[in-house]
Write an enzyme that holds these catalytic residues in place. Structure first.
Site, PDB file in Angstrom:
ATOM      1  N   SER A   1       0.760  -1.146  -0.163  1.00  0.00           N
ATOM      2  CA  SER A   1       0.091  -0.033  -0.064  1.00  0.00           C
ATOM      3  C   SER A   1       1.025   1.216  -0.126  1.00  0.00           C
ATOM      4  O   SER A   1       1.941   1.274   0.304  1.00  0.00           O
ATOM      5  CB  SER A   1      -0.843   0.102   1.102  1.00  0.00           C
ATOM      6  OG  SER A   1      -2.014   1.096   1.334  1.00  0.00           O
ATOM      7  N   ASP A   2       0.414   2.036  -0.628  1.00  0.00           N
ATOM      8  CA  ASP A   2       0.966   3.557  -0.762  1.00  0.00           C
ATOM      9  C   ASP A   2       0.241   4.703  -0.694  1.00  0.00           C
ATOM     10  O   ASP A   2      -1.147   4.702  -1.176  1.00  0.00           O
ATOM     11  CB  ASP A   2       1.880   3.709  -1.830  1.00  0.00           C
ATOM     12  CG  ASP A   2       3.036   4.903  -1.868  1.00  0.00           C
ATOM     13  OD1 ASP A   2       3.989   4.604  -0.975  1.00  0.00           O
ATOM     14  OD2 ASP A   2       2.670   5.859  -2.425  1.00  0.00           O
ATOM     15  N   THR A   3       0.516   5.692   0.145  1.00  0.00           N
ATOM     16  CA  THR A   3      -0.383   7.023   0.305  1.00  0.00           C
ATOM     17  C   THR A   3       0.505   8.266  -0.110  1.00  0.00           C
ATOM     18  O   THR A   3       1.489   8.474   0.620  1.00  0.00           O
ATOM     19  CB  THR A   3      -1.007   7.026   1.810  1.00  0.00           C
ATOM     20  OG1 THR A   3      -1.474   5.839   2.107  1.00  0.00           O
ATOM     21  CG2 THR A   3      -1.940   8.146   2.086  1.00  0.00           C
TER      22      THR A   3
END
Length: 200
Positions: A77-79
């Site tokens: 996941s990346d934000t």
């Protein structure tokens, strides 16, 4: 029907927040920290960026797994935070954190979170993202500096954490709260269905 062994989740993240969230699914999971290179040379959209990095993190962990350990679904996941078309990642230092928070205060910005799921055994992958609008209250320079002094902004995209004392900076959101935290659980549960894993 998947066996419990096949349903194992492998979280490709060192983030305590993501670890807490993955626990809520009640499925067996392990943590494998990804040391994926997060540099991207080409000019791409925020949506493309978080999907690319999510896949890269999951793929890096798959490459790290020993052969006998290659079972389960790897989750990357990346934000990022986006304001005025500028992508705001984690601050380099306190000055950078101040610059970001000064720009965001009093305005609405977008938070993009990408999620990738990769089958450790076969390499089958699915990836998607979600976006949430976040309204930050107007703040004085002194308030911004006091927030930075808490240390919370240090490793957060956009220099704030909605699940911490940073919640006091936010006047409202439009979209999924967990997208802002960094792991959109509703989206993740949908992606896991691709691998015949049902959270509920």
């Amino acid at each position: 029907m998947q066996t419990k062994e096949d349903q194992r989740l492998i979280l490709a993240s060192s983030s305590p927040r993501r670890q807490e969230l993955i626990q809520s699914f009640g499925l067996p999971y392990i943590i494998r920290v990804s040391d994926a290179d997060e540099t991207v040379e080409q000019k791409i959209t925020p949506a493309e960026l978080v999907e690319l990095l999510s896949l890269r993190k999951a793929g890096t962990v798959r490459d790290m797994l020993e052969t006998q350990d290659q079972h389960g679904i790897i989750i990357g996941s990346d934000t990022v935070v986006v304001y005025n078309e500028e992508i705001l990642g984690k601050p380099i230092d306190e000055q950078d954190a101040f610059r970001m928070l000064k720009a965001l205060q009093g305005h609405t910005h977008q938070v993009y979170s990408g999620v990738a799921c990769v089958d450790a055994a076969t390499g089958q992958e699915v990836v998607s993202h979600s976006v949430t609008n976040v309204r930050m209250k107007p703040m004085t320079d002194e308030q911004i500096l006091r927030y930075i002094a808490t240390g919370e902004p240090k490793d957060k995209a956009g220099s704030y954490a909605i699940q911490g004392i940073g919640a006091t900076l936010i006047s409202g959101i439009d979209g999924d709260y967990f997208t802002v935290v960094g792991l959109p659980l509703s989206l993740l549960s949908d992606l896991l269905l691709t691998f015949d894993i049902q959270v509920l």
